[in-house]
Design an enzyme around this catalytic site. Structure first.
Site, PDB file in Angstrom:
ATOM      1  N   ASP A   1       0.726  -1.125  -0.015  1.00  0.00           N
ATOM      2  CA  ASP A   1      -0.167  -0.119  -0.209  1.00  0.00           C
ATOM      3  C   ASP A   1       1.008   1.252   0.015  1.00  0.00           C
ATOM      4  OD1 ASP A   1      -2.588   1.169   0.494  1.00  0.00           O
ATOM      5  OD2 ASP A   1      -1.384   2.196   1.919  1.00  0.00           O
TER       6      ASP A   1
ATOM      7  N   TYR B   1       3.305   9.663   1.083  1.00  0.00           N
ATOM      8  CA  TYR B   1       4.291   9.310   1.884  1.00  0.00           C
ATOM      9  C   TYR B   1       5.665   9.574   1.440  1.00  0.00           C
ATOM     10  CZ  TYR B   1       0.120   6.660   3.020  1.00  0.00           C
ATOM     11  OH  TYR B   1      -1.182   6.080   3.508  1.00  0.00           O
TER      12      TYR B   1
ATOM     13  N   LYS C   1      -2.055   6.302  -4.319  1.00  0.00           N
ATOM     14  CA  LYS C   1      -3.030   7.244  -4.027  1.00  0.00           C
ATOM     15  C   LYS C   1      -3.051   8.664  -4.386  1.00  0.00           C
ATOM     16  CE  LYS C   1      -3.637   4.951   0.405  1.00  0.00           C
ATOM     17  NZ  LYS C   1      -2.219   4.529   0.843  1.00  0.00           N
TER      18      LYS C   1
ATOM     19  N   HIS D   1      -7.226   9.861  -2.063  1.00  0.00           N
ATOM     20  CA  HIS D   1      -6.744   9.647  -0.642  1.00  0.00           C
ATOM     21  C   HIS D   1      -7.629  10.051   0.282  1.00  0.00           C
ATOM     22  CE1 HIS D   1      -2.530   8.939   1.473  1.00  0.00           C
ATOM     23  NE2 HIS D   1      -3.550   8.735   2.432  1.00  0.00           N
TER      24      HIS D   1
HETATM   25  N1  LIG Z   1      -5.883   6.088   3.612  1.00  0.00           N
HETATM   26  C1  LIG Z   1      -5.366   6.730   4.444  1.00  0.00           C
HETATM   27  O1  LIG Z   1      -5.888   7.974   4.670  1.00  0.00           O
HETATM   28  C2  LIG Z   1      -4.488   6.037   5.701  1.00  0.00           C
HETATM   29  C3  LIG Z   1      -4.380   6.635   6.875  1.00  0.00           C
HETATM   30  C4  LIG Z   1      -3.204   5.789   7.636  1.00  0.00           C
HETATM   31  C5  LIG Z   1      -2.717   5.014   7.336  1.00  0.00           C
HETATM   32  N2  LIG Z   1      -2.859   4.290   5.746  1.00  0.00           N
HETATM   33  C6  LIG Z   1      -2.108   3.101   5.386  1.00  0.00           C
HETATM   34  O2  LIG Z   1      -2.214   2.186   6.578  1.00  0.00           O
HETATM   35  C7  LIG Z   1      -0.928   1.547   6.825  1.00  0.00           C
HETATM   36  C8  LIG Z   1      -0.932   1.109   8.343  1.00  0.00           C
HETATM   37  O3  LIG Z   1      -1.553   2.137   9.374  1.00  0.00           O
HETATM   38  P1  LIG Z   1      -0.563   2.707  10.553  1.00  0.00           P
HETATM   39  O4  LIG Z   1       0.722   2.799  10.072  1.00  0.00           O
HETATM   40  O5  LIG Z   1      -1.082   3.990  10.724  1.00  0.00           O
HETATM   41  O6  LIG Z   1      -0.968   1.831  11.631  1.00  0.00           O
HETATM   42  P2  LIG Z   1      -0.735   0.436  11.792  1.00  0.00           P
HETATM   43  O7  LIG Z   1      -0.205  -0.636  10.904  1.00  0.00           O
HETATM   44  O8  LIG Z   1      -1.972   0.079  12.906  1.00  0.00           O
HETATM   45  O9  LIG Z   1       0.631   0.379  12.988  1.00  0.00           O
HETATM   46  C9  LIG Z   1       1.837   0.525  12.544  1.00  0.00           C
HETATM   47  C10 LIG Z   1       2.672   0.330  13.908  1.00  0.00           C
HETATM   48  O10 LIG Z   1       2.486  -0.875  14.375  1.00  0.00           O
HETATM   49  C11 LIG Z   1       3.676  -1.525  14.759  1.00  0.00           C
HETATM   50  N3  LIG Z   1       3.530  -2.940  14.477  1.00  0.00           N
HETATM   51  C12 LIG Z   1       3.187  -3.512  13.348  1.00  0.00           C
HETATM   52  N4  LIG Z   1       3.251  -4.973  13.400  1.00  0.00           N
HETATM   53  C13 LIG Z   1       3.510  -5.032  14.731  1.00  0.00           C
HETATM   54  C14 LIG Z   1       3.675  -6.215  15.505  1.00  0.00           C
HETATM   55  N5  LIG Z   1       3.334  -7.534  14.996  1.00  0.00           N
HETATM   56  N6  LIG Z   1       4.108  -6.004  16.750  1.00  0.00           N
HETATM   57  C15 LIG Z   1       3.998  -5.108  17.328  1.00  0.00           C
HETATM   58  N7  LIG Z   1       4.092  -3.929  16.850  1.00  0.00           N
HETATM   59  C16 LIG Z   1       3.887  -4.125  15.378  1.00  0.00           C
HETATM   60  C17 LIG Z   1       4.758  -0.848  13.756  1.00  0.00           C
HETATM   61  O11 LIG Z   1       5.970  -0.695  14.623  1.00  0.00           O
HETATM   62  P3  LIG Z   1       7.258  -1.501  14.315  1.00  0.00           P
HETATM   63  O12 LIG Z   1       7.891  -0.833  13.183  1.00  0.00           O
HETATM   64  O13 LIG Z   1       7.993  -1.156  15.276  1.00  0.00           O
HETATM   65  O14 LIG Z   1       6.956  -2.987  14.121  1.00  0.00           O
HETATM   66  C18 LIG Z   1       4.126   0.515  13.427  1.00  0.00           C
HETATM   67  O15 LIG Z   1       4.651   1.592  14.012  1.00  0.00           O
HETATM   68  C19 LIG Z   1      -0.167   2.882   6.714  1.00  0.00           C
HETATM   69  O16 LIG Z   1       1.303   2.440   6.564  1.00  0.00           O
HETATM   70  C20 LIG Z   1      -0.529   3.533   5.455  1.00  0.00           C
HETATM   71  O17 LIG Z   1      -0.101   2.672   4.146  1.00  0.00           O
HETATM   72  C21 LIG Z   1      -3.821   5.040   5.300  1.00  0.00           C
END
Ligand SMILES: NC(=O)c1ccc[n+]([C@@H]2O[C@H](COP(=O)([O-])OP(=O)(O)OC[C@H]3O[C@@H](n4cnc5c(N)ncnc54)[C@H](OP(=O)(O)O)[C@@H]3O)[C@@H](O)[C@H]2O)c1
Length: 345
Positions: free
Chosen positions: A64, A69, A97, A130
């Site tokens: 994704d 980004y 996006k 987005h």
């Molecule tokens: N469309 C939109 O507006 C929008 C908004 C927000 C996000 N997104 C997309 O969604 C993706 C994910 O969302 P997000 O990054 O906000 O939140 P998330 O995936 O819920 O959380 C990411 C965090 O979780 C930790 N993590 C991941 N796997 C883990 C595990 N197995 N155990 C412990 N910690 C873990 C990671 O840290 P470590 O690196 O330390 O593992 C990272 O800092 C984004 O990267 C982006 O691509 C889209």
């Protein structure tokens, strides 16, 4: 379309053919878990790109991305590496996006071409708008920041953007188009007026924010729900936190299931997401974590009791509130989300 590939995963990785797939309305298969690539303020582009290479070696086939980004060129170099080593383009599912500053008719196609150029690809599997607002802000700004010409959702304007998105499909530059951060009333208008309907809607989804109505709505309309922040974005920047935010991976129900199954709370969130029927896109730059997330979705399923217990801990806690996209003074972030069923003006 089925995806198969002949590159063996890492010895401790997952065979991509074992990963559950979503079948979209077009008949295309999309892996039911993807790797997120938003490094917030703390994961540099090079580390995200390294994670893309590592994740593909571990068995991920869905990445994704987004122009905002600011790491698509680095990810493109990583993709070039895996494609050089023999992976076929059709074995990958790549999403990107359109950012909010490129909603103008003349900007949509060039913006997509720029993402394609940076990613080193000649087509995207999915291209999303987005946010439904053309409002943007400087990277790293505070939540009080507003763009000077910020506007509410104006459907006629959104449709001008969407017509260009449709053109991208006609041009063969993208296979599917979709939305992100939409609400039911906005989607109703889009479904009424679109020539090419959205294939997917990316939306915040985690145990403390299950969005049951929107989830049901998109599924009922053949739109695939892709869930962002599936672990509750535990490392999001301070500016995206409020005192009322809850922490999914500390919820006693999630922690108890994790202890009993000998997996981490994060992996419980991912298993729940895939089993519920959404496609989570967890972000991690740590191999142990992104591998655990992928292994989680091919491991033994959660029991019906566990699924019911997690369904019961929804706290309606939106984490990505979007304050920076508000368009007038004295608004609250709720105005972005049409909570009374009408599009806020
Ligand atoms: N469309 C939109 O507006 C929008 C908004 C927000 C996000 N997104 C997309 O969604 C993706 C994910 O969302 P997000 O990054 O906000 O939140 P998330 O995936 O819920 O959380 C990411 C965090 O979780 C930790 N993590 C991941 N796997 C883990 C595990 N197995 N155990 C412990 N910690 C873990 C990671 O840290 P470590 O690196 O330390 O593992 C990272 O800092 C984004 O990267 C982006 O691509 C889209």
């Amino acid at each position: 379309m089925t995806r198969s590939d002949l590159i063996p995963p890492d010895p401790d990785g997952v065979d991509p053919r074992a990963v559950p797939q979503r079948t979209l309305r077009s008949g295309a298969s999309m892996p039911a878990i993807g790797l997120g690539t938003f490094g917030s303020d703390h994961v540099p582009a090079a580390a995200v790109a390294e994670a893309v290479t590592g994740a593909i070696a571990a068995g991920y086939r869905h990445i994704d991305c987004a122009s905002v980004y600011a790491n698509e060129a680095e990810i493109g170099a990583a993709l070039a590496g895996v494609l050089r080593r023999g992976l076929r383009r059709e074995d990958l599912w790549i999403t990107s996006k359109l950012w909010n500053d490129c909603h103008a008719e003349a900007d949509v196609i060039p913006s997509c071409r720029k993402s394609l150029h940076d990613l080193g690809l000649d087509y995207l599997d999915l291209y999303l708008v987005h946010w439904p607002f053309p409002n943007f802000h400087p990277p790293g700004c505070t939540v009080e920041s507003r763009s000077a010409d910020a506007r509410p959702y104006i459907h006629e304007n959104f449709m001008r953007t969407w017509r260009q998105m449709e053109k991208l499909v006609d041009l063969g530059l993208v296979r599917h188009i979709g939305t992100s951060n939409m609400t039911i009333p906005k989607l109703e208008l889009l479904l009424r007026d679109a020539r090419i309907r959205p294939a997917a809607n990316q939306m915040e989804l985690h145990p403390h924010f299950q969005q049951p109505e929107l989830f049901r709505f998109v599924r009922d309309h053949g739109i695939e729900p892709v869930g962002y922040s599936p672990i509750g974005s535990p490392n999001r920047p301070e500016r995206d936190r409020t005192a009322d935010d809850t922490v999914d991976i500390e919820d006693p129900v999630i922690v108890a299931i994790a202890h009993r199954l000998g997996i981490s709370p994060a992996v419980v969130c991912i298993k729940w997401a895939v089993q519920r029927g959404q496609t989570p896109i967890p972000q991690s730059a740590r191999r142990a974590n992104y591998l655990a997330n992928l292994r989680g979705v091919v491991g033994p399923p959660l029991s019906d009791d566990d699924m019911r217990a997690i369904a019961a801990i929804d706290r309606n806690c939106r984490l990505i509130k979007g304050q920076v996209f508000l368009w007038k003074d004295n608004q609250s972030w709720e105005d972005l989300w049409d909570l009374d069923g009408r599009i806020s003006q």
